[in-house]
Design an enzyme around this catalytic site. Structure first.
Site, short mmCIF file in Angstrom:
data_model
loop_
_atom_site.label_atom_id
_atom_site.label_comp_id
_atom_site.label_asym_id
_atom_site.label_seq_id
_atom_site.Cartn_x
_atom_site.Cartn_y
_atom_site.Cartn_z
CD GLU A 217 9.88 74.52 87.04
OE1 GLU A 217 9.18 75.24 86.31
OE2 GLU A 217 9.59 74.29 88.22
CB THR B 132 0.09 68.28 90.56
OG1 THR B 132 -0.96 68.49 89.60
CG2 THR B 132 0.06 69.40 91.58
C1 LIG Z 1 8.31 73.03 98.37
C2 LIG Z 1 7.63 73.75 97.24
C3 LIG Z 1 8.39 74.59 96.45
C4 LIG Z 1 7.77 75.33 95.43
N1 LIG Z 1 8.51 76.25 94.73
C5 LIG Z 1 7.85 77.15 93.94
C6 LIG Z 1 8.55 78.27 93.38
O1 LIG Z 1 9.77 78.41 93.54
N2 LIG Z 1 7.83 79.18 92.67
C7 LIG Z 1 6.50 79.06 92.45
O2 LIG Z 1 5.93 79.92 91.81
N3 LIG Z 1 5.82 77.98 92.94
C8 LIG Z 1 6.45 77.04 93.69
N4 LIG Z 1 5.76 75.97 94.23
C9 LIG Z 1 4.35 75.84 93.97
C10 LIG Z 1 3.97 74.62 93.14
O3 LIG Z 1 4.30 74.83 91.78
C11 LIG Z 1 2.47 74.38 93.37
O4 LIG Z 1 2.35 73.87 94.70
C12 LIG Z 1 1.87 73.40 92.39
O5 LIG Z 1 1.84 73.96 91.10
C13 LIG Z 1 0.44 72.99 92.78
O6 LIG Z 1 -0.33 74.07 93.15
P1 LIG Z 1 -1.16 74.04 94.53
O7 LIG Z 1 -0.20 73.65 95.59
O8 LIG Z 1 -1.90 75.30 94.69
O9 LIG Z 1 -2.17 72.83 94.37
P2 LIG Z 1 -3.68 72.88 93.66
O10 LIG Z 1 -3.55 73.54 92.37
O11 LIG Z 1 -4.55 73.49 94.69
O12 LIG Z 1 -3.95 71.37 93.52
C14 LIG Z 1 -4.50 70.54 94.55
C15 LIG Z 1 -4.83 69.18 93.93
O13 LIG Z 1 -5.82 69.35 92.90
C16 LIG Z 1 -5.33 68.80 91.69
N5 LIG Z 1 -5.81 69.58 90.54
C17 LIG Z 1 -5.76 70.93 90.38
N6 LIG Z 1 -6.27 71.26 89.19
C18 LIG Z 1 -6.64 70.09 88.57
C19 LIG Z 1 -7.23 69.78 87.31
N7 LIG Z 1 -7.54 70.71 86.41
N8 LIG Z 1 -7.47 68.47 87.04
C20 LIG Z 1 -7.14 67.50 87.93
N9 LIG Z 1 -6.59 67.75 89.14
C21 LIG Z 1 -6.35 69.03 89.44
C22 LIG Z 1 -3.82 68.88 91.80
O14 LIG Z 1 -3.18 67.98 90.92
C23 LIG Z 1 -3.61 68.53 93.26
O15 LIG Z 1 -3.68 67.14 93.43
C24 LIG Z 1 6.38 75.16 95.20
C25 LIG Z 1 5.65 74.27 95.96
C26 LIG Z 1 6.24 73.57 96.98
C27 LIG Z 1 5.40 72.65 97.84
#
Ligand SMILES: Cc1cc2nc3c(=O)[nH]c(=O)nc-3n(C[C@H](O)[C@H](O)[C@H](O)COP(=O)(O)OP(=O)(O)OC[C@H]3O[C@@H](n4cnc5c(N)ncnc54)[C@H](O)[C@@H]3O)c2cc1C
Length: 396
Positions: free
Chosen positions: A252, A381
């Site tokens: 992916e 991310t």
């Molecule tokens: C348009 C869109 C489509 C998507 N499609 C899918 C899909 O089809 N299926 C699916 O399952 N998911 C999907 N996602 C979800 C996507 O994979 C997640 O948004 C992503 O993994 C980040 O999770 P979160 O948004 O909860 O951010 P968080 O995990 O809450 O992160 C917030 C911030 O904290 C940082 N952070 C978190 N943990 C750490 C760490 N240990 N060390 C340093 N920094 C950290 C992150 O890098 C980020 O900057 C989609 C998201 C979007 C926006």
């Protein structure tokens, strides 16, 4: 009017078959999906026939064996399809990625022969649309550790309860590959993957999510309220869902990086066209060295990204021939990290070259800029990508 400013370089490192497919898909995507970009973005609209049209053209299920309705080609080819489609319509590229990389491939490689029979041919011809449901409101980067969705065995069914967020293709999907906790006390080792039909009782799209970019791609919050899923719909082994997630994640990430090559190429074309046509101080802005520098930087960064992507794509073609998973994970995380950084620098320069016009919503370059940001967030991310790379380099 657009210009092919990439010259001979797109074909660097590609064999004849790959070249032909890239050219063919580019022509197809430009013809079929480029004209739909504006409407898709303005109205958050998804063309209903997009998947059947892609299936009919043979661009879904590239790596699926022919007996299941696929093309039986290599992973590199499927990544080139993403590159070519995303150049002309990033939202369609994202839809394909979710359908094929996140759902179809994981079903094909992990599900029972009966489930494969039921879903894979329809997913190859585009009559069945797939999605992946992993992320939850409280479980994003820590998707496995913080998962709350549960699946409780009840006779011949599992009963699912929970919420999944940001699910690409969620509002239009026929089947969602859903991860849920079957043994909550076992943490990440108690997760199971299920193929859930979206007409199953207890499945609902709670909301379609409104996004800043990739607006044609349909994104949903989905909920499971006592949603009954037959035991036969388990994908892989019970409590071994992590294996299913991990098996597809690297591919992916590389697919996402290829999407970004296409988007960088388009940013370059739009920039060159504008630099040649926009007049200020009595001459084309492309005559000014500051503008020339930005165009040159987009070109140089796009080409270096292409070289890295094609290199990693070629390495991944060799997974089946013994490349270690750790090696591939580090390389996949590195290429998608680099792609996201390069893309955002390129689209930023492209908007700058367009001046005020670049800031206007309906401009294609503005759409590229808004679409690009997602690719530093989805599929892990930038920070998570760095963690994976550093872990492999430095140890846990
Ligand atoms: C348009 C869109 C489509 C998507 N499609 C899918 C899909 O089809 N299926 C699916 O399952 N998911 C999907 N996602 C979800 C996507 O994979 C997640 O948004 C992503 O993994 C980040 O999770 P979160 O948004 O909860 O951010 P968080 O995990 O809450 O992160 C917030 C911030 O904290 C940082 N952070 C978190 N943990 C750490 C760490 N240990 N060390 C340093 N920094 C950290 C992150 O890098 C980020 O900057 C989609 C998201 C979007 C926006």
């Amino acid at each position: 009017m657009t210009t092919d400013v990439t010259g001979a370089s797109p074909w660097f490192a590609l064999g004849e078959d790959h070249q032909l497919i890239l050219e063919q898909v580019e022509r197809f995507a430009k013809d079929r999906f480029w004209p739909l970009q504006a409407r898709m973005d303005d109205d958050e609209w998804w063309p209903e026939d997009a998947f059947p049209v892609l299936g009919e053209a043979g661009y879904l299920g590239c790596t699926v064996p022919q007996e299941f309705g696929g093309a039986g080609l290599d992973f590199f080819t499927s990544a080139l399809v993403l590159q070519a489609v995303s150049k002309w319509n990033p939202s369609v590229g994202l839809g394909i990625l979710a359908h094929e990389n996140l759902c179809l491939n994981n079903i094909l490689h992990n599900a029972s022969p009966e489930l494969c029979e039921r879903y894979v041919p329809g997913m190859c011809d585009g009559t069945i649309v797939g999605a992946l449901g992993l992320t939850e409101p409280g479980a994003g980067s820590d998707a496995l550790g913080s998962m709350r969705t549960t699946a409780r065995r009840d006779g011949d069914d599992y009963v699912l309860n929970g919420t999944k967020l940001y699910i690409t293709n969620g509002p239009i999907a026929d089947v969602v590959l859903v991860y849920a906790k079957t043994s909550p006390d076992k943490g990440a080792h108690g997760i199971t993957a299920f193929a859930v039909d979206t007409d199953a009782p207890g499945f609902a799209v709670a909301q379609k999510m409104i996004k800043m970019g990739m607006r044609g791609s349909q994104t949903a919050e989905i909920v499971f309220e006592d949603c009954r899923v037959p035991v036969a719909n388990v994908v892989g082994e019970v409590d071994k869902g992590v294996r299913v997630v991990m098996s597809g994640l690297d591919l992916e990430r590389i697919g996402l990086a290829f999407m970004m090559i296409g988007m960088c190429e388009r940013a370059l074309e739009l920039s060159v066209d504008y630099a040649k046509s926009r007049q200020q101080f009595g001459q084309a802005i492309g005559q000014f060295q500051f503008v020339q520098g930005m165009v040159a930087d987009i070109y140089a960064e796009t080409e270096s990204l292409r070289a890295f992507c094609y290199q990693v794509g070629a390495e991944v073609n060799g997974i089946a021939h013994g490349a270690s998973r750790e090696h591939v994970s580090k390389r996949a995380a590195a290429v998608v990290l680099q792609a996201g950084l390069v893309l955002m620098r390129c689209v930023d320069r492209a908007v700058q070259i367009h001046g005020g016009a670049g800031y206007i919503w309906e401009m294609e370059v503005n759409r590229l800029y808004r679409a690009g940001k997602l690719l530093q967030i989805g599929a892990g991310t930038n920070e998570v990508r760095r963690i994976i790379i550093a872990r492999e380099l430095l140890g846990r």
